[in-house]
Design a protein around this motif. Structure first.
Motif, short mmCIF file in Angstrom:
data_model
loop_
_atom_site.label_atom_id
_atom_site.label_comp_id
_atom_site.label_asym_id
_atom_site.label_seq_id
_atom_site.Cartn_x
_atom_site.Cartn_y
_atom_site.Cartn_z
N GLU A 84 16.20 17.47 86.01
CA GLU A 84 15.02 17.77 85.18
C GLU A 84 14.99 19.22 84.70
O GLU A 84 14.14 19.58 83.90
N GLY B 109 4.15 35.06 73.24
CA GLY B 109 4.81 34.00 72.47
C GLY B 109 6.15 34.45 71.94
O GLY B 109 6.59 35.57 72.17
N LYS B 110 6.82 33.55 71.25
CA LYS B 110 8.17 33.84 70.76
C LYS B 110 8.23 33.68 69.25
O LYS B 110 7.83 32.66 68.70
N PHE B 111 8.78 34.71 68.61
CA PHE B 111 9.07 34.66 67.19
C PHE B 111 10.57 34.78 67.02
O PHE B 111 11.21 35.62 67.66
N ILE B 112 11.15 33.97 66.16
CA ILE B 112 12.56 34.15 65.87
C ILE B 112 12.83 33.92 64.39
O ILE B 112 12.33 32.97 63.80
N ALA C 52 11.72 28.73 74.39
CA ALA C 52 10.46 28.25 74.96
C ALA C 52 10.52 28.25 76.49
O ALA C 52 9.53 28.56 77.15
N ARG C 53 11.65 27.89 77.05
CA ARG C 53 11.79 27.81 78.51
C ARG C 53 13.09 28.48 78.96
O ARG C 53 14.06 27.80 79.34
N PHE D 1 4.95 29.68 69.28
CA PHE D 1 6.34 29.73 68.82
C PHE D 1 6.39 29.64 67.31
O PHE D 1 5.73 28.80 66.70
N MET E 201 5.69 23.87 73.66
CA MET E 201 4.92 24.90 72.95
C MET E 201 4.33 24.36 71.66
O MET E 201 4.94 23.53 70.99
N VAL F 230 9.19 20.35 71.66
CA VAL F 230 9.64 19.38 72.67
C VAL F 230 9.59 20.02 74.07
O VAL F 230 9.33 19.35 75.06
N ALA F 231 9.81 21.34 74.12
CA ALA F 231 9.75 22.05 75.39
C ALA F 231 8.32 22.45 75.75
O ALA F 231 8.10 23.17 76.72
N TYR G 123 20.10 37.08 75.14
CA TYR G 123 19.01 37.13 74.16
C TYR G 123 17.61 36.93 74.76
O TYR G 123 16.69 37.70 74.49
N GLY H 242 15.48 26.86 70.05
CA GLY H 242 14.03 26.74 70.23
C GLY H 242 13.67 26.36 71.66
O GLY H 242 12.74 26.91 72.25
N ILE H 243 14.44 25.44 72.23
CA ILE H 243 14.18 24.99 73.60
C ILE H 243 14.39 26.14 74.59
O ILE H 243 13.57 26.40 75.47
N ASN I 161 16.99 15.84 80.55
CA ASN I 161 16.19 15.89 79.32
C ASN I 161 17.19 15.92 78.17
O ASN I 161 18.00 16.84 78.09
N ALA J 27 14.41 23.29 62.88
CA ALA J 27 14.96 22.72 64.12
C ALA J 27 14.45 23.46 65.35
O ALA J 27 14.05 22.84 66.34
N ALA J 28 14.46 24.79 65.28
CA ALA J 28 14.04 25.58 66.44
C ALA J 28 12.57 25.32 66.77
O ALA J 28 12.19 25.23 67.95
N ALA K 102 20.59 24.83 66.84
CA ALA K 102 19.31 25.34 66.33
C ALA K 102 18.14 24.76 67.14
O ALA K 102 17.20 25.48 67.50
N PHE K 103 18.21 23.48 67.47
CA PHE K 103 17.19 22.87 68.34
C PHE K 103 17.23 23.52 69.72
O PHE K 103 16.21 23.85 70.31
N TYR L 169 14.44 39.34 74.97
CA TYR L 169 13.16 38.96 74.39
C TYR L 169 12.01 39.26 75.35
O TYR L 169 10.95 39.72 74.94
N ILE M 56 10.91 22.58 66.23
CA ILE M 56 10.83 21.25 66.87
C ILE M 56 11.32 21.34 68.32
O ILE M 56 10.72 20.77 69.23
N GLY M 57 12.40 22.09 68.53
CA GLY M 57 12.93 22.27 69.89
C GLY M 57 11.89 22.88 70.81
O GLY M 57 11.67 22.42 71.94
N ALA M 58 11.22 23.93 70.33
CA ALA M 58 10.20 24.60 71.15
C ALA M 58 9.05 23.65 71.44
O ALA M 58 8.47 23.66 72.53
N PHE N 181 9.84 18.08 77.60
CA PHE N 181 11.06 18.44 78.34
C PHE N 181 10.66 19.16 79.64
O PHE N 181 9.67 19.89 79.66
N PHE N 182 11.43 18.94 80.67
CA PHE N 182 11.29 19.62 81.97
C PHE N 182 10.03 19.21 82.73
O PHE N 182 9.65 19.83 83.70
#
Lengths: 374, 271
Positions: free
Chosen positions: B41, A48-51, B81-82, A23, A71, A68-69, B256, B77-78, B62, A61-62, B73-74, B260, A64-66, A220-221
């Motif tokens: 979850e 993978g993911k690019f943004i 990712a998922r 990510f 990646m 936490v999920a 989106y 990313g989440i 979560n 932020a993104a 923005a967070f 992707y 960090i989000g990825a 997460f998850f």
């Protein structure tokens, strides 16, 4: 091993993919843009993911989000963007989330010199975000080293659950050089340790954690309804203002880096044995320093180089050991930043060679300076 | 299962003021989770800073309590990712429209499948009651002691113009409608925005002769008008009214993360 000609920006992108980064979130900024461009090409090919986010803050932020999920995530920027990311670098320190931040240093302050090199962000890498926090920052100087240190940056981030900052500069980012790329079997990758599933608990900030250990936090998850908190928090991640709990978690965060600093430290000592003068230099400046050492040695001058590759935590013990009572010259592409650390550790004044005009320090400048010192 | 399974009951009582609309909105959200039988979850619940930000502490999924203005923005990313998981963001009017305005319009533009609920109480409540992008004109706040001269954002128009594909507005004075609307927004695939009109009698009301919750909720109730009723009125009759209902629902525009996955195919990558 295979040899490829690439600029530093692309080297980091390829190394990140090899390190398992899946990510990337970024925002265009000179002189780091090619890194994002390369990631946008490479990431979809490996699923993978690019943004490209709407700004620097959002891209931090993104990422960090990825993370936490689940990646391995990275972002890259340069001076002004690095300033904008600082709040969220602190958030990642606080939440203990692994993430890699590349900062391609250019002339500052402010918009400064976008297309010229500098080393003016080394203190920002340490203290840029507000509050007390642990940080790791690496400053490779050579093409293959940039590749390997990128991998190490991900390994350290995942192992210690902390942001790791990779510092290069405009010269290293844009110079096409030969990179020796190791085969996948030749590199060691650190994978994030997670708590086992099915535990009936939420106190993951302290679960199975002795002082000095990184925490075992769930992704997460993963099945735990875990809370990641930007506020000062307790062992379960929930906000608290209880002084004892606040202090305890702050201590755990500091200790995980402090206790392992000898494993994190990495430096090169070049011709130090009989040296009468030791140059302290890092990043691209250290390459000019090395060339100057060779030229001065040819003249019979006894000069050596101490080159930290890990800038933070600062290599206190290795520096003290390597230098002893010898003369020291600190050279930086700024008006004097790491010199404060060197003087603090050695407890004495040192000679200095600073330059912050957008041009690199040349070997000739080193040679002239050192002739005057010896 | 009951909707209380989505609440961290061990974290109660909550920190909100008595009579605050946030509690009503939180209940509407967890009831919508329960109605849709989403697994705890499988939900990521992200908040920013302010009174609204505290909700992530109490929701049993979560959760992540992030920085001021940046929860979207967070969440982006989440979600990237998922993509198969549910990502819900709760934000306030200051959080979403002032400091986070840029993330709001760009998340809408991307049409990323994030469910955003904006709690619009027209003030920065947690910091003591400063003017926000939705404070009514002439209203007094801590930082507009002589009255607010700034015009408001219209959240609905802004969201539609930016590209959100589900845009609706409800009021805490109609909790069942709010719950149904949030449930509907959760079923939408794409970026959805629900503006929940709420009350802050403590830090906005008390400076504007609306100092208890009943007075302030009545004031809200007098200003709202459901869309089907508004349609039958003349424009001058509803010019100062807050219209409630679903303003925009676009099921055609591609989401989106779906696009992707297609991009990964174009690149010849494996998903």
């Amino acid at each position: 091993m295979r040899k490829v000609v690439m600029p530093g920006n692309e080297t980091i992108a390829h190394a990140a993919i090899a390190a398992g980064c899946r990510f990337y979130a970024g925002y265009p900024i000179t002189p780091s843009s090619e890194l994002a461009a390369e990631m946008s090409k490479l990431l979809p090919k490996v699923g993978g993911k690019f943004i490209q986010m709407e700004d620097e803050i959002a891209s931090m932020a993104a990422a960090i989000g990825a993370s936490v999920a689940g990646m391995k995530a990275m972002t890259a920027t340069s001076g002004p963007g690095f300033s904008l990311k600082q709040e969220h670098i602190g958030l990642a320190c606080m939440m203990e989330v692994p993430v890699v931040i590349v900062n391609v240093m250019r002339g500052g302050p402010s918009t400064g010199l976008p297309t010229h090199p500098a080393q003016g962000d080394v203190m920002q890498a340490r203290w840029g975000t507000h509050g007390d926090h642990p940080i790791i920052a690496l400053a490779p100087a050579f093409p293959t080293e940039i590749y390997m240190e990128t991998i190490r940056a991900f390994n350290l981030a995942e192992r210690f659950r902390n942001p790791v900052i990779l510092l290069i500069d405009e010269i290293l980012a844009h110079t096409y050089e030969v990179v020796e790329i190791p085969e996948p079997g030749e590199i060691t990758l650190e994978e994030r340790k997670l708590p086992p599933s099915g535990l009936n608990r939420l106190d993951f900030y302290t679960y199975n954690r002795r002082e000095g250990d990184p925490p075992l936090l769930p992704n997460f998850f993963q099945g735990y309804n875990f809370h990641f908190e930007s506020l000062a928090h307790d062992e379960m991640g929930f906000p608290t203002t209880d002084p004892e709990k606040v202090a305890y978690l702050a201590r755990l965060r500091e200790a995980k880096i402090e206790k392992h600093r000898e494993e994190i430290w990495k430096n090169e000592e070049y011709l130090l044995e009989d040296a009468e003068l030791v140059i302290f230099a890092y990043g691209s400046v250290a390459r000019a320093a090395k060339e100057a050492v060779n030229r001065l040695r040819a003249e019979g001058a006894k000069v050596g180089l101490f080159r930290p590759i890990t800038l933070w935590p600062f290599p206190e013990i290795p520096l003290k050991k390597a230098v002893g009572a010898r003369k020291v010259l600190v050279a930086e592409m700024n008006l004097g930043q790491m010199v404060y650390e060197v003087e603090r550790v050695l407890r004495r004044d040192v000679a200095t060679l600073f330059k912050a005009d957008g041009t690199p320090i040349s070997p000739v400048e080193f040679v002239e300076k050192i002739r005057g010192e010896l | 299962m009951s909707y209380m399974d989505y609440v961290r009951t061990f974290k109660l009582p909550h920190s909100w003021c008595p009579g605050c609309g946030i509690g009503t909105i939180m209940q509407a959200i967890v009831r919508a989770f329960d109605a849709l039988k989403w697994k705890n979850e499988d939900i990521a619940f992200i908040t920013g800073i302010g009174c609204s930000g505290r909700m992530s502490t109490y929701i049993n999924t979560n959760t992540m309590h992030t920085t001021h203005g940046r929860p979207l923005a967070f969440a982006t990313g989440i979600k990237l990712a998922r993509p198969e998981k549910h990502v819900v963001v709760v934000s306030g009017d200051g959080d979403a429209l002032a400091i986070g305005g840029n993330h709001f319009i760009h998340a809408a533009r991307r049409n990323i499948d994030i469910k955003l609920i904006i709690i619009n109480n027209s003030v920065y409540g947690m910091t003591g009651g400063q003017v926000s992008p939705t404070t009514p004109q002439r209203f007094r706040t801590q930082t507009t002691p002589y009255g607010n001269i700034e015009p408001n954002f219209d959240v609905v128009k802004l969201a539609i113009a930016a590209g959100a594909t589900f845009v609706a507005r409800e009021s805490v004075t109609r909790p069942r409608n709010l719950e149904k609307l949030i449930e509907k927004s959760f079923q939408h695939k794409g970026f959805s925005v629900v503006e929940a009109i709420s009350n802050c009698h403590i830090n906005l009301g008390r400076r504007n002769k609306l100092k208890d919750q009943i007075t302030m909720l009545r004031w809200i109730n007098d200003r709202i008008i459901p869309m089907n009723v508004a349609r039958r009125k003349k424009p001058e009759e509803i010019k100062d009214k807050i219209i409630l209902g679903i303003f925009h629902e676009d099921k055609e525009r591609r989401e989106y993360t779906e696009l992707y996955d297609e991009l990964i195919q174009w690149a010849g990558g494996d998903k």
